[in-house]
Scaffold this active site. Structure first.
Site, mmCIF file in Angstrom:
data_model
loop_
_atom_site.group_PDB
_atom_site.id
_atom_site.type_symbol
_atom_site.label_atom_id
_atom_site.label_comp_id
_atom_site.label_asym_id
_atom_site.label_seq_id
_atom_site.Cartn_x
_atom_site.Cartn_y
_atom_site.Cartn_z
ATOM 1 C CD GLU A 113 17.566 54.258 71.874
ATOM 2 O OE1 GLU A 113 18.633 53.729 71.612
ATOM 3 O OE2 GLU A 113 16.589 53.805 71.676
ATOM 4 C CD GLU A 133 18.921 53.738 66.708
ATOM 5 O OE1 GLU A 133 18.398 54.952 65.724
ATOM 6 O OE2 GLU A 133 18.958 54.158 67.751
HETATM 7 C C1 3H9 Z 1 22.014 51.742 68.031
HETATM 8 O O1 3H9 Z 1 22.506 52.817 68.568
HETATM 9 C C2 3H9 Z 1 21.076 51.009 68.581
HETATM 10 C C3 3H9 Z 1 20.505 51.382 69.799
HETATM 11 O O2 3H9 Z 1 19.440 52.084 69.362
HETATM 12 C C4 3H9 Z 1 20.010 50.114 70.718
HETATM 13 C C5 3H9 Z 1 20.704 49.256 71.304
HETATM 14 C C6 3H9 Z 1 20.301 48.293 72.179
HETATM 15 N N1 3H9 Z 1 30.080 51.702 66.623
HETATM 16 O O3 3H9 Z 1 31.933 57.114 59.853
HETATM 17 P P1 3H9 Z 1 33.437 57.495 60.294
HETATM 18 C C7 3H9 Z 1 33.545 53.512 63.499
HETATM 19 S S1 3H9 Z 1 22.812 51.444 66.621
HETATM 20 C C8 3H9 Z 1 31.286 51.216 66.348
HETATM 21 O O4 3H9 Z 1 34.395 57.219 59.218
HETATM 22 P P2 3H9 Z 1 32.722 60.503 60.475
HETATM 23 C C9 3H9 Z 1 33.621 53.349 62.019
HETATM 24 O O5 3H9 Z 1 33.578 52.217 61.703
HETATM 25 C C10 3H9 Z 1 23.938 52.633 66.061
HETATM 26 N N2 3H9 Z 1 31.841 51.830 65.494
HETATM 27 O O6 3H9 Z 1 33.717 58.908 60.830
HETATM 28 C C11 3H9 Z 1 34.983 54.042 61.799
HETATM 29 O O7 3H9 Z 1 36.167 53.099 62.066
HETATM 30 P P3 3H9 Z 1 37.252 52.934 60.971
HETATM 31 C C12 3H9 Z 1 23.260 53.976 65.698
HETATM 32 C C13 3H9 Z 1 31.684 53.032 64.798
HETATM 33 O O8 3H9 Z 1 33.461 61.203 61.302
HETATM 34 C C14 3H9 Z 1 35.067 55.197 62.883
HETATM 35 O O9 3H9 Z 1 34.143 55.086 63.803
HETATM 36 N N3 3H9 Z 1 24.464 54.934 65.409
HETATM 37 C C15 3H9 Z 1 30.456 53.428 65.162
HETATM 38 O O10 3H9 Z 1 32.552 60.227 59.037
HETATM 39 C C16 3H9 Z 1 34.821 56.508 62.028
HETATM 40 O O11 3H9 Z 1 33.745 56.648 61.616
HETATM 41 C C17 3H9 Z 1 24.712 54.907 64.186
HETATM 42 O O12 3H9 Z 1 24.211 54.292 63.251
HETATM 43 C C18 3H9 Z 1 29.494 52.828 66.113
HETATM 44 N N4 3H9 Z 1 28.356 53.184 66.362
HETATM 45 O O13 3H9 Z 1 30.943 59.770 60.835
HETATM 46 C C19 3H9 Z 1 25.934 55.855 63.849
HETATM 47 N N5 3H9 Z 1 30.066 54.545 64.417
HETATM 48 O O14 3H9 Z 1 38.037 54.254 61.385
HETATM 49 C C20 3H9 Z 1 27.025 55.358 62.876
HETATM 50 C C21 3H9 Z 1 31.164 54.931 63.758
HETATM 51 O O15 3H9 Z 1 38.005 51.821 61.692
HETATM 52 N N6 3H9 Z 1 28.131 56.133 62.623
HETATM 53 N N7 3H9 Z 1 32.263 54.006 64.023
HETATM 54 O O16 3H9 Z 1 36.764 52.733 59.649
HETATM 55 C C22 3H9 Z 1 28.147 57.248 61.869
HETATM 56 O O17 3H9 Z 1 27.125 57.711 61.300
HETATM 57 C C23 3H9 Z 1 29.270 58.111 61.698
HETATM 58 O O18 3H9 Z 1 30.519 57.319 62.046
HETATM 59 C C24 3H9 Z 1 29.552 59.383 62.300
HETATM 60 C C25 3H9 Z 1 30.847 59.834 62.259
HETATM 61 C C26 3H9 Z 1 28.560 60.438 61.884
HETATM 62 C C27 3H9 Z 1 29.225 59.274 63.978
#
Ligand code: 3H9
Length: 693
Positions: A113, A133
């Site tokens: 976004e 999301e």
């Molecule tokens: C959103 O954006 C809403 C908006 O539209 C509107 C708002 C108003 N936040 O997965 P990993 C942490 S909703 C906080 O093992 P990878 C994760 O917990 C969001 N923490 O790495 C982990 O912590 P720990 C939409 C986050 O390389 C560490 O980072 N976005 C977030 O296998 C490493 O993560 C998503 O849904 C976060 N957003 O994969 C994306 N993301 O080491 C969600 C990750 O303490 N994230 N962490 O266990 C992912 O899909 C994967 O993390 C990503 C990396 C592909 C980015």
């Protein structure tokens, strides 16, 4: 040209000037989530660009492994901290100077976004773009549902928002989401791009685009999309809200669209499904963490894997390693079984290729890594050997005895047993520390769950290696302790016992299955029995009839494979209720003196689902699972528990543990002698506590 650094800052956002381009850089490891400090930093940096007459264009980029991967999920459910993301994105879009997003890694959710708020988007070919999301029970809530269709078209936006699956940069370029793809140093390219477009006015704003909407807006597009995905979206709230929000982009001007988006976002955010799905996001990541592992534990190298048994399970297990580029030696007893097994593996790969999931070259590459053999000795150079032979303790011990003699020192010896005692297997050989359970779920090349069973003697580095290799082959590994059935299958047992008793007491298989399917499970206990094979574990004596299962097996009703089980099946494997089965049930009930009565849905839930929660609590109190959330991960990935209910333990918390205890107490008399209360469940219910937080 030298970059000019701004004053040092404690903000995750820093700025530097390259000529007349202001580079805004985020450094918020690990994934540049858009937490409050990042949002504030972005707003300040845009203000800096506006205020500096020497700046004529702006680049927004991220350091580390990725562009912004979304809003900071850890902030959800807490009091909001300004500035909120939608207004940050608006601030970027309203900047009077062109802003270029420089994308690498994954631009996800709020991250995409932010990119949509920029006037131009440049990316490296390996970048991925997505709006995940929906997987958190939400929709893109910072203008994404309104901007994305205006840039990428309705169909693309629908697909991305409602499924949450990311697309590649090339795909993004083809649909207009990415303006330019570049190899090499991204920020340099982005700065050059910014210089190129610095004079163009009016600035291209995604919120003002109308052309893509005019091309694709028609009610049929939405109806067809809903129909095509009805099965996938069943039970989930968020996909329909995503579709609705994108539809609003067609029906209303942007300014009204974002208000509607916000309303839908807030509705989802306050619901239980979003809470469950966000909980699950962290549960999955927590499952990776092994408790009680000495610090400094290093995994053992795994360069070559051996698999014993080329049946469905052994073949499926092998495919996981081959697909990850790890060579596999697969051993069978006879050449026919070996050929059948490897032939099936090739067939499975080719089926994936036919669906476009693999190229023909990838299929050949995987198959070239496979060495089929009848010679056990060929396992001597393997670093990890997994046996997938017949589920019988004596057979397993014999295999492990052989491995003890053949395997090289330090090789990890794993059993794919689904029930048997790993400690007993380990005790039968001279190197119990090398033994671990690696319980794959069928079909092993598809199912994500891997229970890694930690025996009493399993060495820490063996456990760590099994967990890490599990991740490498794209499974979701969960640590389990030794007990009959480990985490998943153990919890299946009380469910099966009560479901079968309920049949005698008056319920029908279709009634019980319907309750489970309506709850969100992919199938009910009897549909599952028919699929897996009613004859699994049957004693094979047609004259010995001690329960309904024996009676069905005795007349060849072994499930789908025989066209009959708890249900009748037509030639397309469509089930229908079976009068024969009904008669068998009624006769059996009469024989056992069980009085038949009307069974309510509530009773089915209490006796088949509450009992699972009770078993989960026992698993927790015995230390078989490390944490309640691991149990949930097992059930979501291994058995299709609906993720929008978080898993059995999270679900129990949402029902309320005292409600669960009350329900079980209501049924206790009927469930005895098999049922007994978990102390932990009673204690927690009594104190008003939860399993999960
Ligand atoms: C959103 O954006 C809403 C908006 O539209 C509107 C708002 C108003 N936040 O997965 P990993 C942490 S909703 C906080 O093992 P990878 C994760 O917990 C969001 N923490 O790495 C982990 O912590 P720990 C939409 C986050 O390389 C560490 O980072 N976005 C977030 O296998 C490493 O993560 C998503 O849904 C976060 N957003 O994969 C994306 N993301 O080491 C969600 C990750 O303490 N994230 N962490 O266990 C992912 O899909 C994967 O993390 C990503 C990396 C592909 C980015």
């Amino acid at each position: 040209m030298e970059d000019v650094m701004d004053k040092p800052t404690t903000s995750p956002i820093s700025t530097r000037k390259h000529g007349d381009v202001l580079i805004i850089l985020s450094n918020n490891p690990p994934v540049n989530a858009l937490g409050a400090a990042v949002r504030q930093g972005l707003v300040d940096a845009i203000a800096e660009a506006e205020a500096d007459s020497g700046v004529h264009a702006v680049v927004i980029a991220c350091e580390g492994q990725t562009f912004f991967a979304g809003a900071d999920i850890t902030e959800f459910g807490k009091p909001p901290v300004m500035p909120w993301l939608p207004s940050v994105v608006d601030t970027i879009e309203n900047c009077s100077k062109p802003v270029v997003a420089a994308i690498h890694g994954t631009a996800l959710g709020g991250g995409l976004e932010v990119a949509l708020g920029c006037h131009y988007r440049i990316a490296v070919p390996s970048a991925k773009l997505g709006t995940p999301e929906v997987k958190l029970g939400l929709l893109p809530g910072a203008g994404g549902t309104q901007r994305l269709p205006r840039i990428a078209g309705i169909k693309k936006a629908l697909e991305m928002c409602a499924t949450g699956n990311p697309i590649g940069a090339q795909d993004g370029f083809d649909c207009g989401l990415i303006d330019r793809l570049v190899d090499g140093e991204l920020i340099q390219h982005a700065v050059a791009y910014a210089e190129e477009v610095r004079g163009i006015r009016p600035l291209p704003k995604s919120s003002e685009r109308q052309d893509r909407l005019d091309e694709e807006c028609s009610p049929a597009v939405f109806d067809e999309f809903r129909k095509a995905n009805a099965r996938k979206f069943r039970g989930f709230d968020a996909p329909e809200a995503c579709i609705r929000a994108v539809q609003v982009a067609c029906e209303k001007p942007y300014a009204e669209g974002v208000i509607e988006e916000r309303k839908l976002f807030m509705e989802l955010m306050s619901g239980t499904q979003a809470r469950a799905q966000q909980y699950f996001f962290f549960a999955e990541r927590k499952a990776n963490k092994i408790e009680g592992l000495p610090e400094n534990t290093e995994p053992r190298p795994v360069r070559k894997v051996g698999v014993i048994g080329a049946g469905t399970m052994g073949g499926g297990i092998s495919m996981n390693f081959l697909s990850a580029g790890i060579p596999v030696t697969i051993v069978e007893m006879g050449s026919e079984a070996l050929e059948r097994g490897t032939g099936l593996m090739r067939k499975n790969y080719e089926a994936s290729a036919a669906k476009g999931k693999l190229t023909a070259e990838q299929v050949e590459k995987a198959m070239r890594l496979l060495s089929p053999t009848l010679d056990f000795q060929a396992l001597a150079d393997c670093d990890l050997i997994i046996e997938a032979v017949y589920e019988n303790m004596d057979v397993k011990k014999e295999v492990f005895g052989k491995l003890d003699r053949i395997a090289k020192p330090g090789a990890i010896l794993a059993s794919n047993t689904s029930y048997l005692n790993i400690n007993e297997i380990a005790a039968s050989i001279s190197r119990p520390g090398d033994v671990v359970g690696m319980h794959f779920f069928s079909p092993a090349n598809v199912m994500k769950l891997l229970e890694v069973v930690r025996g009493d003697k399993t060495a820490p580095d063996v456990l760590l290696t099994a967990m890490q290799i599990g991740k490498k082959i794209r499974k979701v590994p969960v640590v389990a302790g030794v007990c009959h059935g480990f985490i998943g299958n153990r919890m299946l047992m009380p469910r099966q016992i009560e479901a079968t008793k309920l049949l005698l007491e008056g319920a029908t298989p279709e009634q019980i299955d319907r309750v489970h399917v309506e709850f969100g499970m992919p199938m009910g206990p009897f549909q599952m029995a028919d699929l897996a094979g009613v004859d699994i574990g049957w004693h094979r004596d047609p004259n010995r009839i001690e329960n309904i299962r024996d009676a069905l097996c005795a007349i060849d009703r072994w499930g789908q494979k025989k066209g009959a089980g708890f249900y009748d099946y037509d030639e397309k494997r469509r089930p229908s209720p079976s009068p024969v089965v009904q008669q068998i049930i009624e006769d059996f009930a009469k024989k056992q003196g069980v009085e038949r009565r009307v069974i309510t849905e509530e009773e089915i839930i209490e006796r088949t689902l509450y009992t699972m929660v009770n078993e989960g609590a026992k698993i927790l109190e015995e230390g078989i699972a490390q944490r309640a959330s691991d149990i949930d991960v097992v059930w979501v990935y291994g058995y299709g528990w609906p993720v929008y209910r978080g898993g059995p333990m999270f679900w129990a918390d949402t029902v309320g543990l005292s409600m669960i205890v009350d329900g079980l107490k209501r049924q206790e008399a009927r469930m005895k002698p098999e049922f007994s209360f978990s102390k932990l469940l009673l204690e927690k219910a009594d104190k008003g506590e939860k399993f999960t937080r």
